[in-house]
Design an enzyme around this catalytic site. Structure first.
Site, PDB file in Angstrom:
ATOM      1  N   ALA A 112       0.869  -1.184   0.000  1.00  0.00           N
ATOM      2  CA  ALA A 112       0.000   0.000   0.000  1.00  0.00           C
ATOM      3  C   ALA A 112       0.903   1.229   0.000  1.00  0.00           C
ATOM      4  CB  ALA A 112      -0.906   0.004   1.222  1.00  0.00           C
ATOM      5  N   LYS A 113       0.321   2.372  -0.212  1.00  0.00           N
ATOM      6  CA  LYS A 113       1.061   3.634  -0.118  1.00  0.00           C
ATOM      7  C   LYS A 113       0.059   4.767   0.054  1.00  0.00           C
ATOM      8  CE  LYS A 113       5.478   4.680  -0.221  1.00  0.00           C
ATOM      9  NZ  LYS A 113       6.556   3.854   0.355  1.00  0.00           N
TER      10      LYS A 113
END
Length: 423
Positions: A112-113
């Protein structure tokens, strides 16, 4: 108030590059096209508006993102960056790279980011806190210790994570230690987390040099970027006997063939906020540093700093990717042709997510480890991943990047097949 137009450091769309990399890996390692179709897309992307009260009484609405690429191997994990160049496609690319990084390290996470389009250097501490708390409130249903666990990235730090932890916990009505990693020690952070990314990079470099019958002792290193990763990498590698001949950050840099005074550089950065006007050597730009005469180049700042335009000017024989995506695919091909060994980002800078994993585990158990335990386990995981990557690099006669990505993508593909498609 009019401001000068900002020019992005991104020359190419990073998400398209990440998808092209995936396709190349799939072609090389025989990954099923149907799986590629799943893996080249992000599971979820959320865009939020973050209205923030500024100190002068005005209100500014910042744009923010949180992207989950894949959760086949576990909850998603990834940093949050505050930077003027943040784009949704950049965040998607970084989320995809996190999936491969966690997979390569054998961690039970997907990628994720997150990001907010802002310049944190232009915001006061109170403005940063208000913006961070509002951003957290906007994504509060997207994150959680069993769902998606943020961490620091470019422009964020332990204090940012403390605000996120507190805001999330206030929403839940009790302290949730595992919601973010990279927290201060006083509120459930892990010993060794701050230096972890840089320490992992030194383990990788040491292993690579051993394969070439060399040691760290006496090698000449140039480090681009003097934030958390670059500064600690320079410090740790110098402690092991290397000579750091050049350092730089967004404000400028310095070259000294006899070795830069790192203690002085740390102090200068603390007092002035950057390396501009640092004494003790020849002033250089970030572009100059790329072409410095050295054995090892460590780009530890942003993406796409080594391109087809400057790849031929690189004199280093080894590149350690402390940053994510600092070498473009076109530059990759040139450097490979020139015999430069690249230790890719998903391997070289994975120390941060490994110790983030340790912090998450410690938080869930509410039992914390000693620093030497953390570093020992980090060494074990990074060295194992390096050895597996090197074995693939030699047996398949592909680049280190292709070997690392190949291992990582195959593991995520296997998890996807094993779980099956729902419904």
């Amino acid at each position: 108030m009019a401001t000068a137009a900002h020019v992005s450091h991104l020359r190419e769309n990073p998400y398209l590059l990440a998808q092209q990399q995936l396709q190349k890996v799939a072609d090389t390692f025989g990954v099923d096209d149907r799986l590629v179709e799943v893996l080249k897309n992000c599971k979820k992307a959320v865009e939020v508006s973050i209205p923030t009260s500024m100190d002068d009484g005005s209100v500014q609405a910042f744009a923010g993102y949180r992207v989950t690429h894949n959760i086949a191997r576990g909850p998603s994990k990834g940093g949050i960056r505050y930077h003027p160049d943040v784009t949704l496609d950049e965040i998607k690319a970084l989320a995809m790279w996190m999936t491969w990084k966690c997979s390569l390290m054998g961690l039970p996470f997907g990628g994720a980011k997150g990001g907010v389009i802002c310049d944190p250097k232009q915001l006061t501490p109170r403005e940063l806190e208000r913006m961070t708390r509002r951003y957290t409130s906007e994504i509060v249903n997207e994150i959680g210790p069993e769902k998606d666990i943020p961490a620091p990235d470019v422009g964020t730090n332990a204090q940012t994570m403390a605000w996120i932890f507190d805001t999330y916990s206030m929403n839940k009505g009790h302290s949730v230690l595992g919601v973010v990693t990279g927290k201060p020690l006083a509120i459930g952070g892990s010993l060794g987390r701050e230096e972890a990314t840089a320490r992992g990079a030194t383990f990788c470099l040491r292993s690579a040099l051993q394969r070439r019958d060399r040691s760290v002792q006496g090698i000449r290193v140039a480090v681009q970027g003097f934030g958390n990763v670059g500064a600690y990498f320079a410090k740790l590698i110098a402690q092991q006997g290397a000579t750091v001949v050049a350092i730089s950050d967004s404000t400028g840099g310095i070259y000294n063939p006899n070795g830069v005074d790192l203690e002085g550089a740390f102090e200068h950065k603390r007092n002035r906020g950057g390396l501009a006007d640092l004494n003790g050597g020849e002033p250089i730009t970030n572009d100059d540093l790329i072409a410095i005469d050295c054995d090892v180049l460590a780009p530890c700042a942003l993406e796409q700093v080594v391109t087809e335009d400057n790849a031929d000017s690189i004199r280093a024989r080894v590149i350690v990717e402390g940053a994510n995506g600092p070498v473009t695919p076109a530059a990759d091909a040139i450097l490979e042709e020139n015999g430069v060994l690249i230790i890719p980002d998903v391997l070289a800078n994975a120390g941060g997510v490994v110790v983030s994993y340790f912090e998450w585990v410690q938080g869930l158990q509410e039992y914390f480890w000693k620093e030497d335990e953390v570093n020992e386990r980090l060494n074990e995981i990074i060295t194992r991943a390096f050895d597996e990557t090197w074995a693939t690099y030699e047996s398949r006669r592909v680049s280190m990047r292709m070997a690392a990505y190949g291992l990582a993508v195959q593991r995520v593909a296997e998890a996807t097949v094993t779980r099956g498609l729902y419904p």
